[in-house]
Design a protein around this motif. Structure first.
Motif, PDB file in Angstrom:
ATOM      1  N   ASN A  88       0.811  -1.226   0.000  1.00 18.90           N
ATOM      2  CA  ASN A  88       0.000   0.000   0.000  1.00 18.90           C
ATOM      3  C   ASN A  88       0.843   1.275   0.000  1.00 18.90           C
ATOM      4  O   ASN A  88       0.469   2.290   0.603  1.00 18.90           O
ATOM      5  N   CYS A  89       1.974   1.222  -0.704  1.00 17.66           N
ATOM      6  CA  CYS A  89       2.792   2.425  -0.858  1.00 17.66           C
ATOM      7  C   CYS A  89       1.990   3.540  -1.521  1.00 17.66           C
ATOM      8  O   CYS A  89       1.126   3.299  -2.367  1.00 17.66           O
ATOM      9  N   VAL A  90       2.310   4.770  -1.158  1.00 13.10           N
ATOM     10  CA  VAL A  90       1.554   5.932  -1.610  1.00 13.10           C
ATOM     11  C   VAL A  90       2.179   6.514  -2.868  1.00 13.10           C
ATOM     12  O   VAL A  90       3.357   6.893  -2.870  1.00 13.10           O
ATOM     13  N   ASN A  91       1.386   6.580  -3.934  1.00 15.10           N
ATOM     14  CA  ASN A  91       1.752   7.354  -5.115  1.00 15.10           C
ATOM     15  C   ASN A  91       0.755   8.504  -5.249  1.00 15.10           C
ATOM     16  O   ASN A  91      -0.086   8.722  -4.374  1.00 15.10           O
ATOM     17  N   LEU A 111       8.795   4.224  -3.584  1.00 15.33           N
ATOM     18  CA  LEU A 111      10.177   4.629  -3.850  1.00 15.33           C
ATOM     19  C   LEU A 111      10.483   4.676  -5.346  1.00 15.33           C
ATOM     20  O   LEU A 111      11.339   5.446  -5.784  1.00 15.33           O
ATOM     21  N   ASN A 112       9.790   3.882  -6.148  1.00 17.56           N
ATOM     22  CA  ASN A 112       9.947   3.993  -7.594  1.00 17.56           C
ATOM     23  C   ASN A 112       9.485   5.363  -8.078  1.00 17.56           C
ATOM     24  O   ASN A 112      10.117   5.976  -8.941  1.00 17.56           O
ATOM     25  N   MET A 113       8.384   5.853  -7.502  1.00 18.30           N
ATOM     26  CA  MET A 113       7.908   7.188  -7.838  1.00 18.30           C
ATOM     27  C   MET A 113       8.912   8.243  -7.389  1.00 18.30           C
ATOM     28  O   MET A 113       9.255   9.155  -8.148  1.00 18.30           O
ATOM     29  N   LEU A 114       9.413   8.113  -6.159  1.00 15.96           N
ATOM     30  CA  LEU A 114      10.389   9.085  -5.664  1.00 15.96           C
ATOM     31  C   LEU A 114      11.632   9.120  -6.551  1.00 15.96           C
ATOM     32  O   LEU A 114      12.123  10.181  -6.934  1.00 15.96           O
ATOM     33  N   ASN A 115      12.139   7.946  -6.871  1.00 16.39           N
ATOM     34  CA  ASN A 115      13.362   7.867  -7.658  1.00 16.39           C
ATOM     35  C   ASN A 115      13.168   8.419  -9.066  1.00 16.39           C
ATOM     36  O   ASN A 115      14.065   9.044  -9.633  1.00 16.39           O
TER      37      ASN A 115
END
Length: 275
Positions: free
Chosen positions: A39-42, A80-84
């Motif tokens: 449930n990571c936040v994008n 973290l994929n979104m952040l990166n």
């Protein structure tokens, strides 16, 4: 919650229901629905949370709002994929993400209805920020909970420096923030970060027991009491006395205050109108 409860998808890209909104018996549940990534936040999830909160605020039948995660885990923070891919080493967009997150979570903190984080599995980084932005926390004893940002050389932009010390004091707040350590749900209860810690098999009953005395109160007095309590650590004594006096006056003019007193004198259950 009843299995007959209505479930709707809220703000989802390409039709995917990354946030779900469910209402049953006066309780709205906002489900984070990306269990494949804990449930990571994008952006879709963040926008969906915001829209679900506004929906719950407008619905007069909703008395309590729960935040939960599908897949028996609460939220493992920002994707973290979104952040990166979009935000690291891009100052303007990074600030935008932090500010939108902070405002969304602050809307939860100041919602006129009580909010409860129901934590299973992981509640770390942004998930931890969501948890501490709710009025209450009910945690599974085996949950894994903590700020965590420092483990990835990141900094939390949605509440740790101003919410966490108010719950547990500055020394304990620094312990969580500077070490990145994770607490169990039981330890969170012992640290005053959770109102209830329940064994996984007892969690649903713990939720029902905690919610019950919140649902039968008048909506207006709930709003005023929560609003003033939220300000209680932010002002000097004289300002807060003035705030209390004005809040008393507002409530004393309400139909619900008269109903509450009359119901007691007449030995009957009150019928609240929210006025």
């Amino acid at each position: 919650m009843s299995v007959e409860a209505a479930v709707d998808g809220v703000v989802a890209s390409a039709g995917a229901e990354v946030v779900q909104y469910e209402v049953s018996d006066g309780v709205a549940t906002v489900w984070l629905n990306r269990p494949e990534v804990k449930n990571c936040v994008n952006w879709d999830v963040l926008t969906g949370i915001g829209e679900a909160v506004e929906r719950a605020d407008r619905d007069d039948s909703v008395r309590v709002v729960l935040f939960r995660g599908r897949g028996r885990t609460f939220c493992a923070g920002a994707d973290l994929n979104m952040l990166n891919g979009e935000f690291l080493q891009t100052t303007t967009k990074s600030i935008e993400l932090a500010q939108v997150s902070a405002r969304t979570y602050d809307r939860i903190f100041n919602l006129k209805k009580p909010t409860i984080a129901v934590v299973e599995g992981y509640a770390v980084a942004g998930g931890f920020e969501l948890m501490i932005s709710c009025d209450f926390c009910i945690a599974s004893t085996d949950a894994k909970i903590g700020d965590f940002h420092i483990r990835r050389a990141l900094f939390g932009g949605a509440g740790p420096i101003y919410r966490l010390p108010r719950y547990i004091g500055l020394r304990k707040a620094k312990e969580l923030m500077l070490t990145g350590k994770l607490l169990s749900g039981q330890e969170c209860y012992e640290w005053n970060l959770a109102n209830v810690a329940a064994a996984p098999e007892d969690l649903e009953q713990a939720i029902a027991d905690f919610v019950a005395p919140l649902k039968d109160k008048g909506a207006l007095i709930m709003h005023i009491t929560k609003m003033t309590a939220n300000r209680g650590l932010d002002g000097d004594t004289e300002t807060l006395i003035a705030l209390e006096s004005m809040a008393c006056n507002v409530i004393h003019q309400s139909a619900d205050a008269r109903e509450g007193v009359q119901a007691f004198l007449e030995k009957r259950d009150p019928v609240w109108k929210g006025l």
